[in-house]
Design a protein around this motif. Sequence first.
Motif, PDB file in Angstrom:
ATOM      1  N   VAL A  58       0.861  -1.181   0.000  1.00 35.16           N
ATOM      2  CA  VAL A  58       0.000   0.000   0.000  1.00 35.16           C
ATOM      3  C   VAL A  58       0.895   1.227   0.000  1.00 35.16           C
ATOM      4  O   VAL A  58       1.774   1.364   0.860  1.00 35.16           O
ATOM      5  N   ILE A  59       0.688   2.127  -0.965  1.00 36.27           N
ATOM      6  CA  ILE A  59       1.565   3.285  -1.106  1.00 36.27           C
ATOM      7  C   ILE A  59       0.751   4.510  -1.504  1.00 36.27           C
ATOM      8  O   ILE A  59      -0.196   4.418  -2.292  1.00 36.27           O
ATOM      9  N   ARG A  60       1.122   5.652  -0.937  1.00 39.05           N
ATOM     10  CA  ARG A  60       0.479   6.908  -1.320  1.00 39.05           C
ATOM     11  C   ARG A  60       1.196   7.478  -2.538  1.00 39.05           C
ATOM     12  O   ARG A  60       2.404   7.739  -2.500  1.00 39.05           O
ATOM     13  N   ALA A  61       0.451   7.659  -3.622  1.00 42.05           N
ATOM     14  CA  ALA A  61       1.012   8.180  -4.865  1.00 42.05           C
ATOM     15  C   ALA A  61      -0.117   8.803  -5.672  1.00 42.05           C
ATOM     16  O   ALA A  61      -1.295   8.484  -5.457  1.00 42.05           O
ATOM     17  N   PRO A  62       0.205   9.687  -6.618  1.00 40.15           N
ATOM     18  CA  PRO A  62      -0.843  10.317  -7.428  1.00 40.15           C
ATOM     19  C   PRO A  62      -1.610   9.292  -8.261  1.00 40.15           C
ATOM     20  O   PRO A  62      -1.073   8.237  -8.623  1.00 40.15           O
ATOM     21  N   PHE A  86       2.220  -8.484 -11.041  1.00 44.86           N
ATOM     22  CA  PHE A  86       1.495  -7.781  -9.985  1.00 44.86           C
ATOM     23  C   PHE A  86       0.239  -7.146 -10.577  1.00 44.86           C
ATOM     24  O   PHE A  86       0.106  -6.984 -11.792  1.00 44.86           O
ATOM     25  N   ASN A  87      -0.686  -6.812  -9.706  1.00 43.01           N
ATOM     26  CA  ASN A  87      -1.865  -6.051 -10.113  1.00 43.01           C
ATOM     27  C   ASN A  87      -2.216  -5.089  -8.996  1.00 43.01           C
ATOM     28  O   ASN A  87      -1.886  -5.322  -7.829  1.00 43.01           O
ATOM     29  N   GLY A  88      -2.862  -3.975  -9.355  1.00 42.40           N
ATOM     30  CA  GLY A  88      -3.158  -2.970  -8.347  1.00 42.40           C
ATOM     31  C   GLY A  88      -4.302  -2.067  -8.756  1.00 42.40           C
ATOM     32  O   GLY A  88      -4.777  -2.101  -9.891  1.00 42.40           O
ATOM     33  N   PHE A  89      -4.727  -1.252  -7.803  1.00 40.84           N
ATOM     34  CA  PHE A  89      -5.814  -0.314  -8.064  1.00 40.84           C
ATOM     35  C   PHE A  89      -5.627   0.922  -7.190  1.00 40.84           C
ATOM     36  O   PHE A  89      -4.942   0.890  -6.163  1.00 40.84           O
ATOM     37  N   TYR A  90      -6.260   2.020  -7.607  1.00 45.38           N
ATOM     38  CA  TYR A  90      -6.159   3.295  -6.897  1.00 45.38           C
ATOM     39  C   TYR A  90      -7.477   3.604  -6.201  1.00 45.38           C
ATOM     40  O   TYR A  90      -8.555   3.444  -6.782  1.00 45.38           O
ATOM     41  N   ASN A  91      -7.397   4.037  -4.941  1.00 44.39           N
ATOM     42  CA  ASN A  91      -8.570   4.430  -4.165  1.00 44.39           C
ATOM     43  C   ASN A  91      -8.595   5.953  -4.080  1.00 44.39           C
ATOM     44  O   ASN A  91      -7.765   6.555  -3.404  1.00 44.39           O
ATOM     45  N   SER A  92      -9.533   6.577  -4.767  1.00 47.05           N
ATOM     46  CA  SER A  92      -9.579   8.040  -4.813  1.00 47.05           C
ATOM     47  C   SER A  92      -9.953   8.653  -3.468  1.00 47.05           C
ATOM     48  O   SER A  92      -9.608   9.806  -3.188  1.00 47.05           O
ATOM     49  N   SER A  93     -10.646   7.906  -2.621  1.00 51.41           N
ATOM     50  CA  SER A  93     -11.034   8.434  -1.309  1.00 51.41           C
ATOM     51  C   SER A  93      -9.836   8.561  -0.376  1.00 51.41           C
ATOM     52  O   SER A  93      -9.688   9.553   0.341  1.00 51.41           O
ATOM     53  N   SER A  94      -8.976   7.552  -0.382  1.00 55.65           N
ATOM     54  CA  SER A  94      -7.816   7.556   0.515  1.00 55.65           C
ATOM     55  C   SER A  94      -6.557   8.103  -0.139  1.00 55.65           C
ATOM     56  O   SER A  94      -5.601   8.464   0.550  1.00 55.65           O
ATOM     57  N   GLY A  95      -6.539   8.147  -1.479  1.00 57.80           N
ATOM     58  CA  GLY A  95      -5.327   8.566  -2.178  1.00 57.80           C
ATOM     59  C   GLY A  95      -4.238   7.511  -2.157  1.00 57.80           C
ATOM     60  O   GLY A  95      -3.064   7.824  -2.351  1.00 57.80           O
ATOM     61  N   LEU A  96      -4.630   6.253  -1.938  1.00 57.49           N
ATOM     62  CA  LEU A  96      -3.665   5.165  -1.814  1.00 57.49           C
ATOM     63  C   LEU A  96      -3.798   4.175  -2.966  1.00 57.49           C
ATOM     64  O   LEU A  96      -4.907   3.867  -3.417  1.00 57.49           O
TER      65      LEU A  96
END
Length: 224
Positions: A58-62, A86-96
């Motif tokens: 889990v990382i904070r990034a734009p 790997f696979n990932g997704f962005y959560n706009s509420s948390s910015g993570l």
Amino acid sequence: MGDVKFGRVHLLLIVVLFSICILPSATISQSMVVTDPIKYPLPSWPALCVLNGSFKVVIRAPSSATKWLFSITHNTINVKYDIGSFNGFYNSSSGLWTFYLQVPSNALEGLYSLRVSYVADGASYVYTQPKCVYVFKTYPGYLLIAHVSDTHLPYGADVIARAIYELNLIRPTIIVHTGDLADIDVIASAWDYAWSILFNGSSKIPILVIPGNHDHSGDDAANY
């Protein structure tokens, strides 16, 4: 020191308890909030995984971040593995961002540091989280847990250094520190030493750290 058996879990108790009657002088500094963009895994909360298994990052990034690259480097023999799956997704509420990384099938067992890089808005970013991933060949049939507590750094510096040395010889599955790592949460030297000896030093074993009342009495664990 004792070896207590509870079913399939062996609990190695190494309780470091001592009282300080006369406290030596110490340098007091203003506490600062740590803003490391890698929120998980942490040196005090490592990811435990197996070959061909996966672990979470889990990382904070734009939200615009692209060209993600991940690698892990073994902390004993300095072998690096690039993680291509790997696979990932962005959560706009948390910015993570949350990613699930697959451990290479040829990785050696042991403790690793994690390196993350990405590109956002024309700039490149690189972050390294030390000693935060532990790879097992298979999940162990039992756990040997080393329990350390009440080190009250910087006053217990010699005690915890000796404990880490002996635990590297005993080789428990994991070390759990259950609080009062520091004596006073705003003593900068305590946190500097904790980082150098526990998380960025000679320990070859994953460490979980749980805050005690001395660790967050003044700033709600912001130093942790």
